[in-house]
Design an enzyme around this catalytic site. Structure first.
Site, PDB file in Angstrom:
ATOM      1  N   GLU A  71     -14.699  35.760  64.193  1.00 17.31           N
ATOM      2  CA  GLU A  71     -13.941  36.912  63.711  1.00 17.31           C
ATOM      3  C   GLU A  71     -13.029  36.431  62.590  1.00 17.31           C
ATOM      4  O   GLU A  71     -13.182  36.804  61.434  1.00 17.31           O
ATOM      5  CB  GLU A  71     -13.129  37.527  64.846  1.00 17.31           C
ATOM      6  CG  GLU A  71     -12.264  38.706  64.422  1.00 17.31           C
ATOM      7  CD  GLU A  71     -11.345  39.190  65.538  1.00 17.31           C
ATOM      8  OE1 GLU A  71     -10.790  40.294  65.390  1.00 17.31           O
ATOM      9  OE2 GLU A  71     -11.162  38.470  66.545  1.00 17.31           O
ATOM     10  N   HIS A 108     -15.614  35.404  72.199  1.00 16.55           N
ATOM     11  CA  HIS A 108     -15.137  35.860  70.900  1.00 16.55           C
ATOM     12  C   HIS A 108     -15.213  34.682  69.919  1.00 16.55           C
ATOM     13  O   HIS A 108     -14.607  33.628  70.158  1.00 16.55           O
ATOM     14  CB  HIS A 108     -13.686  36.317  70.997  1.00 16.55           C
ATOM     15  CG  HIS A 108     -13.504  37.668  71.621  1.00 16.55           C
ATOM     16  ND1 HIS A 108     -14.053  38.014  72.839  1.00 16.55           N
ATOM     17  CD2 HIS A 108     -12.808  38.770  71.188  1.00 16.55           C
ATOM     18  CE1 HIS A 108     -13.707  39.268  73.130  1.00 16.55           C
ATOM     19  NE2 HIS A 108     -12.957  39.740  72.156  1.00 16.55           N
ATOM     20  N   ASP A 143     -13.638  47.652  70.524  1.00 14.31           N
ATOM     21  CA  ASP A 143     -12.703  46.534  70.702  1.00 14.31           C
ATOM     22  C   ASP A 143     -11.430  46.977  71.441  1.00 14.31           C
ATOM     23  O   ASP A 143     -11.366  46.914  72.661  1.00 14.31           O
ATOM     24  CB  ASP A 143     -12.382  45.902  69.346  1.00 14.31           C
ATOM     25  CG  ASP A 143     -11.800  44.507  69.475  1.00 14.31           C
ATOM     26  OD1 ASP A 143     -11.680  44.000  70.610  1.00 14.31           O
ATOM     27  OD2 ASP A 143     -11.459  43.899  68.440  1.00 14.31           O
ATOM     28  N   HIS A 165     -18.189  45.608  73.880  1.00 17.29           N
ATOM     29  CA  HIS A 165     -16.976  44.909  73.430  1.00 17.29           C
ATOM     30  C   HIS A 165     -15.821  45.899  73.381  1.00 17.29           C
ATOM     31  O   HIS A 165     -15.512  46.486  72.348  1.00 17.29           O
ATOM     32  CB  HIS A 165     -17.214  44.285  72.052  1.00 17.29           C
ATOM     33  CG  HIS A 165     -16.112  43.398  71.571  1.00 17.29           C
ATOM     34  ND1 HIS A 165     -16.322  42.383  70.662  1.00 17.29           N
ATOM     35  CD2 HIS A 165     -14.794  43.342  71.866  1.00 17.29           C
ATOM     36  CE1 HIS A 165     -15.175  41.763  70.425  1.00 17.29           C
ATOM     37  NE2 HIS A 165     -14.233  42.350  71.153  1.00 17.29           N
TER      38      HIS A 165
END
Length: 353
Positions: free
Chosen positions: A211, A208, A288, A19
């Site tokens: 989050e 994704h 990220d 990621h």
């Protein structure tokens, strides 16, 4: 870097990163360098006065959308194939120094195409960076095309059609699909039709989810065919879903320092690392958008160690799960698992000496 007695072990532990957004590796230094190289004026916002003022602003994101403003603004300096290749290479060099042996990297072609950059330029540059990393650093790499949720579905469909027409998946240039950008707001299943078609074609899918959004974003992504969940930290809010994810062996690609910078949690201690380990949920630790969030993969490993004090066995589990759920051939997995085994044995031998 962490002050733990395990720091040297953690630094040398063979790592897989699943990621990381290549555009998120565009450091302020590289933004200024490429702007000068391509004759591109930077925004008039005072934060672009210098590398230091821009770096300082990155320390104070108020939300995911606040970060995304700078993330997409910075991309304007990427114009030529060599720009994309240089960006990828800058990431791979740092990842290699942090102990990464395999990297699966995202890229966002829709945003670049909106700026008039051709699909072939984007993929060609990033692919060159991947090839260089494999040749010069010995990494294995995978390039994942990521749709962005703040743009219309038709925009994503156009890029997907280019992927299919180019046969980049069949040729091993692009290895999977994902989605990112604004989580809360757009329809949870906005890429349903694209994912259905990609699933038929055998293209690996990730997304994704979880989050900022609640666990239903995760369950929706799974329903659409995602076999991996990027972030996924809010999975702990749904015990039954967490059991399902553990049972299925679905990998979460957790990004601790990102979660703190974007205010999803107040500190790394709130990231559910320990809960996932106890529940048998597989996860990897990732960076990220490291140019924006103040840490590459080793920084994230160290932050986790400082917060949770994991032992050698727990780190071994994390490393092995990262390998097992990577999108690589079994032969490469075997090589990486042997490297982890050798590293653990060497460390334990040193302790016993």
């Amino acid at each position: 870097m962490c002050q733990s007695p395990l720091h040297d072990f953690i630094k040398g532990l063979p790592k897989c990163e699943h990621h990381v957004h290549l555009e998120g590796c565009l450091t302020p230094e590289l933004i200024f360098e490429l702007a000068a190289r391509n004759g591109i004026p930077l925004p008039t916002d005072p934060v672009y006065t210098s590398i230091s003022t821009l770096s300082k602003r990155y320390e104070h994101f108020t939300s995911l959308d606040d970060f995304l403003h700078f993330y997409f603004e910075g991309m304007a300096v990427l114009r030529n194939e060599q720009d994309f290749a240089d960006l990828a290479w800058s990431y791979f060099q740092k990842a290699h120094s942090d102990g990464v042996h395999h990297a699966e990297v995202f890229f966002d072609p829709q945003v670049h195409e909106d700026r008039g950059i051709p699909y072939e330029t984007i993929v060609g540059g990033f692919s060159k960076g991947c090839q260089r990393a494999e040749k010069e650093l010995g990494l294995s790499t995978r390039l994942i095309l990521c749709f962005v949720r703040h743009l219309p579905v038709d925009s994503a469909k156009g890029v997907y059609d280019e992927l299919v027409a180019s046969k980049h998946f069949e040729a091993g240039v692009v290895h999977g699909l994902g989605w990112s950008s604004s989580e809360v707001g757009p329809p949870k299943d906005m890429f349903r039709d694209i994912y259905a078609d990609a699933k038929v074609k055998g293209i690996p899918l990730t997304a994704h989810a979880g989050e900022e959004g609640d666990p239903t974003y995760i369950s929706t992504a799974l329903e659409l065919g995602a076999t991996r969940i990027d972030h996924g930290i809010r999975l702990v809010e749904d015990e039954e879903l967490m059991k399902r994810v553990a049972r299925q062996g679905t990998l979460l690609t957790v990004c601790p320092l990102s979660n703190v910078r974007l205010r999803c949690v107040k500190s790394v201690k709130e990231v559910p690392i320990r809960k996932f380990l106890e529940a048998g949920v597989k996860f990897s630790i990732n960076s990220d958008d490291p140019a924006y969030f103040g840490g590459y993969i080793l920084d994230n490993y160290c932050a986790v160690q400082e917060a949770f004090g994991l032992n050698v066995l727990e780190w071994r589990i994390i490393a092995e799960n990262s390998v097992q759920e990577s999108w690589i051939a079994d032969e490469r997995k075997a090589v990486l698992l042997e490297r982890i085994e050798a590293h653990v044995k060497e460390y334990m031998h040193t302790l016993a000496a």
